[in-house]
Design an enzyme around this catalytic site. Structure first.
Site, PDB file in Angstrom:
ATOM      1  N   PRO A 210     -37.310 -39.124  29.674  1.00 26.99           N
ATOM      2  CG  PRO A 210     -35.332 -39.771  28.590  1.00 26.99           C
ATOM      3  CD  PRO A 210     -35.839 -39.045  29.817  1.00 26.99           C
ATOM      4  CE  LYS A 211     -38.889 -41.926  34.582  1.00 29.75           C
ATOM      5  NZ  LYS A 211     -39.354 -42.180  35.958  1.00 29.75           N
ATOM      6  CB  VAL A 212     -41.275 -45.525  26.227  1.00 29.41           C
ATOM      7  CG1 VAL A 212     -41.239 -44.189  25.496  1.00 29.41           C
ATOM      8  CG2 VAL A 212     -39.935 -46.232  26.088  1.00 29.41           C
TER       9      VAL A 212
END
Length: 249
Positions: free
Chosen positions: A114-116
């Site tokens: 879940p990368k931003v």
């Protein structure tokens, strides 16, 4: 370009893909981990079923990637929640913030991390290990720990960061409904722990609408660790299909 050539590619743009088709090896991956107690109600609002938790704990991590195949050095921060999947204990990755776009894109597309984008940092200041996370110009997290106060058992350090990891893989369809909705599992197995320490630690989280780490508030710091490793990430496997579950109900 024919269909066979297209199917040999892993990412777009085809002439200059967002990330390389390579297995990333992490050299001198440095962790600052702060495990803290939070509100049970806050965890219930974000932990996806069928995962469950026993204690209301969260691990805030900042990782300084000293050298990574195809990505180069970068820094990453996030929150992981200790959970159970049936009888298996592991962690659910809730959110991750990076300062490297190819690593962000690869983590989301090729896996389920879940990368931003964000601006994390990890450095030593006046005998303290200091980890920070900014979202844009705003500070959203500050973690501090005494620098290398007490040696930590290397086997215990390895066990801390090699528990099974669970993530949500959500891929939208063209109607904005999920085309893929799965709970997936991975686990680090190829690892060498070089150094590990523990010591006193503190953690502050600050409110932000688009980086809501403080929605899991800090009630008590439970433990902290500073770990330096070499490792390779394993692939992921689906363990629960939400769309199939809905069809059966």
């Amino acid at each position: 370009m024919n269909s066979e050539e297209i199917l040999r590619r892993v990412a777009t743009p085809l002439g200059a893909p967002a990330y390389a088709p390579a297995v990333a090896r992490f050299t001198d991956r440095e962790y600052l981990n702060v495990v803290y107690r939070t509100d049970p109600e806050a965890l219930r609002a974000v932990v996806p079923e069928p995962l469950e938790f026993d204690e209301p704990l969260v691990r805030f991590e900042i990782m300084n990637m000293g050298e990574v195949t195809s990505f180069g050095p970068y820094v990453e921060a996030g929150q992981a929640i200790p959970v159970r999947f049936g009888e298996e204990r592991g962690e659910y990755l809730h959110a991750m913030y990076l300062n490297n776009f190819p690593a962000t894109a690869a983590g989301r597309e090729a896996s389920a991390y879940p990368k931003v984008m964000g601006e994390p940092a990890l450095e030593v200041e006046n005998s303290a290990l200091v980890g920070t996370l900014d979202y844009g110009s705003q500070r959203v997290a500050t973690a501090t720990m005494g620098y290398k106060w007490f040696p930590m058992d290397l086997a215990a350090a390895e066990a801390e960061i090699t528990v099974p990891t669970f993530m949500l893989k959500l891929v939208p369809g063209y109607d904005h409904r999920p085309r893929i909705a799965e709970l997936v599992r991975t686990r680090i197995t190829d690892i060498t722990v070089k150094q590990a320490f523990t010591g006193p630690a503190r953690l502050q989280l600050f409110e932000h609408a688009l980086a809501p780490l403080a929605d899991l508030p800090v009630r008590e710091v439970v433990s902290a660790s500073h770990i330096i490793t070499d490792l390779t990430l394993s692939g992921v496997e689906p363990v629960h299909d939400y769309l199939a579950e809905r069809k059966q109900s």
